[in-house]
Design a protein around this motif. Structure first.
Motif, PDB file in Angstrom:
ATOM      1  N   TRP A  10       0.809  -1.217   0.000  1.00  0.00           N
ATOM      2  CA  TRP A  10       0.000   0.000   0.000  1.00  0.00           C
ATOM      3  C   TRP A  10       0.836   1.258   0.000  1.00  0.00           C
ATOM      4  N   TRP A  17      -4.993   3.780  -6.058  1.00  0.00           N
ATOM      5  CA  TRP A  17      -6.326   3.808  -5.442  1.00  0.00           C
ATOM      6  C   TRP A  17      -6.810   5.257  -5.347  1.00  0.00           C
ATOM      7  N   GLY A  49      -7.088   2.490   8.228  1.00  0.00           N
ATOM      8  CA  GLY A  49      -6.872   2.331   6.784  1.00  0.00           C
ATOM      9  C   GLY A  49      -7.850   3.231   6.048  1.00  0.00           C
ATOM     10  N   ASP A  70      -3.578   5.814   8.019  1.00  0.00           N
ATOM     11  CA  ASP A  70      -3.325   4.974   6.852  1.00  0.00           C
ATOM     12  C   ASP A  70      -1.816   4.893   6.649  1.00  0.00           C
ATOM     13  N   ILE A  71      -1.383   3.748   6.151  1.00  0.00           N
ATOM     14  CA  ILE A  71       0.037   3.507   5.968  1.00  0.00           C
ATOM     15  C   ILE A  71       0.566   4.186   4.693  1.00  0.00           C
ATOM     16  N   MET A  75      -2.558   8.201   0.118  1.00  0.00           N
ATOM     17  CA  MET A  75      -3.945   8.159   0.606  1.00  0.00           C
ATOM     18  C   MET A  75      -4.181   9.292   1.609  1.00  0.00           C
ATOM     19  N   ALA A  91       0.229   6.402   9.453  1.00  0.00           N
ATOM     20  CA  ALA A  91       0.606   5.560  10.595  1.00  0.00           C
ATOM     21  C   ALA A  91       0.248   4.113  10.305  1.00  0.00           C
ATOM     22  N   ASP A  92       1.035   3.216  10.874  1.00  0.00           N
ATOM     23  CA  ASP A  92       0.744   1.783  10.796  1.00  0.00           C
ATOM     24  C   ASP A  92      -0.142   1.436  11.991  1.00  0.00           C
ATOM     25  N   ALA A  93      -1.378   1.049  11.715  1.00  0.00           N
ATOM     26  CA  ALA A  93      -2.335   0.814  12.811  1.00  0.00           C
ATOM     27  C   ALA A  93      -1.930  -0.352  13.696  1.00  0.00           C
ATOM     28  N   ARG A 113     -13.528   0.640   6.296  1.00  0.00           N
ATOM     29  CA  ARG A 113     -14.064   0.036   5.072  1.00  0.00           C
ATOM     30  C   ARG A 113     -12.878  -0.640   4.379  1.00  0.00           C
ATOM     31  N   PHE A 114     -12.773  -1.926   4.537  1.00  0.00           N
ATOM     32  CA  PHE A 114     -11.748  -2.737   3.855  1.00  0.00           C
ATOM     33  C   PHE A 114     -10.318  -2.320   4.208  1.00  0.00           C
ATOM     34  N   PHE A 119      -2.803  -6.667   8.097  1.00  0.00           N
ATOM     35  CA  PHE A 119      -1.830  -6.675   9.182  1.00  0.00           C
ATOM     36  C   PHE A 119      -1.026  -7.975   9.194  1.00  0.00           C
TER      37      PHE A 119
END
Ligand SMILES: C[S@@+](CC[C@H](N)C(=O)[O-])C[C@H]1O[C@@H](n2cnc3c(N)ncnc32)[C@H](O)[C@@H]1O
Length: 282
Positions: A10, A17, A49, A70-71, A75, A91-93, A113-114, A119
């Protein structure tokens, strides 16, 4: 099998996207509405995300205080432009200190949403997410059911990947990717191990409609395919091997296969998801 069985990267592919977010929002409109209805957004909301900010926008419109992580920097840039009143953070959740992003006691609502299927360690990720919540918080997200039930992973893509010398491997069940949580028992176990309780996993089926007043949806579907990591990888490989005209011929083949799938002059397909609602344990 899954279009992104090549494995979405991503951080790299978010731009594809983001450039097509209007089409994704069109085809996922029923999904968005179902999440909003189930989540009852209020208070402090965290979108995992968050992509280009669809849920952040809707949450803000409802008066919630919205934070998205969001990574992908592409985005987040798009989300920040679209919903300046929200706080959109790269950020990486799974690992970031999400609690630090919340004012007061923590987040009241977690939504996605998706955005939660990627992970490497889902139990660690959902534990980290839970630690950012306020007492009584809930989480609502949508994820995909089995790839075999979901034409979004194959419609037109199957024509495209024929051009690859080596077909993408099918992901192992439970491995990070769009269908990581296809097995509801596995998903329930992950959430329980991460300290979530009262979990509901409901079937949610919808029709993804690519068409508009000006289009039968074929070009929109093609754009979505080419925005995925599979589409982008095939494009790289085919351009290198067959050049511009080979790539153009291949795209025409995909268009032809998509036109053949139209019904009543428009391109749609079914979608089968899990709508997940759960509560943060203490
Ligand atoms: C399928 S897209 C969905 C985007 C958005 N929620 C939407 O519906 O338009 C998945 C999103 O999850 C993000 N993502 C993947 N792994 C992540 C992680 N570990 N932490 C935060 N975001 C992540 C991706 O960058 C991507 O934006």
């Amino acid at each position: 099998m899954a279009a992104d069985s090549l494995g979405p990267d991503w951080a790299r592919h978010g731009a594809g996207w983001a450039a097509n977010d209007a089409v994704f929002d069109r085809i996922f409109a029923p999904v968005t509405d179902a999440i909003l209805t189930a989540a009852d957004l209020t208070g402090a909301v965290l979108d995992i995300g968050c992509g280009t900010g669809t849920l952040l926008e809707r949450a803000s419109d409802l008066g919630a205080s919205a934070v998205g992580v969001d990574i992908s920097a592409d985005m987040i840039d798009a989300a920040a432009r679209r919903v300046p009143q929200a706080n959109a953070v790269v950020a990486d959740a799974q690992t970031a200190d999400l609690r630090a992003l919340a004012a007061g006691e923590g987040f009241d609502r977690i939504v996605s949403r998706f955005g939660v299927m990627f992970f490497p360690d889902p139990v660690a990720a959902f534990t980290n997410i839970r630690r950012s919540t306020a007492p009584g918080a809930s989480m609502t997200f949508m994820c995909w059911q089995d790839g075999h039930r979901n034409p979004i992973f194959t419609l037109g893509t199957s024509t495209l990947i024929k051009a690859l010398d080596q077909k993408p491997a099918r992901p192992e069940p439970g491995s990070p990717g769009p269908v990581a949580f296809a097995d509801p028992d596995y998903l329930r176990g992950v959430l329980t191990d991460a300290g979530w309780s009262n979990t509901r996993i409901d079937d949610f089926s919808f029709r993804a409609d690519y068409s508009s007043a000006d289009s039968d949806g074929v070009e929109e579907r093609l754009a979505v395919i080419l925005a995925t990591s599979t589409g982008q990888s095939v494009e790289e490989a085919v351009r290198a091997k067959l050049g511009e005209s080979g790539w153009s011929d291949l795209l025409d083949g995909v268009r032809e296969s998509l036109r053949a799938e139209r019904a009543d002059g428009i391109l749609t397909h079914e979608g089968h998801c899990w709508l997940v609602s759960t509560r943060a344990g203490t």
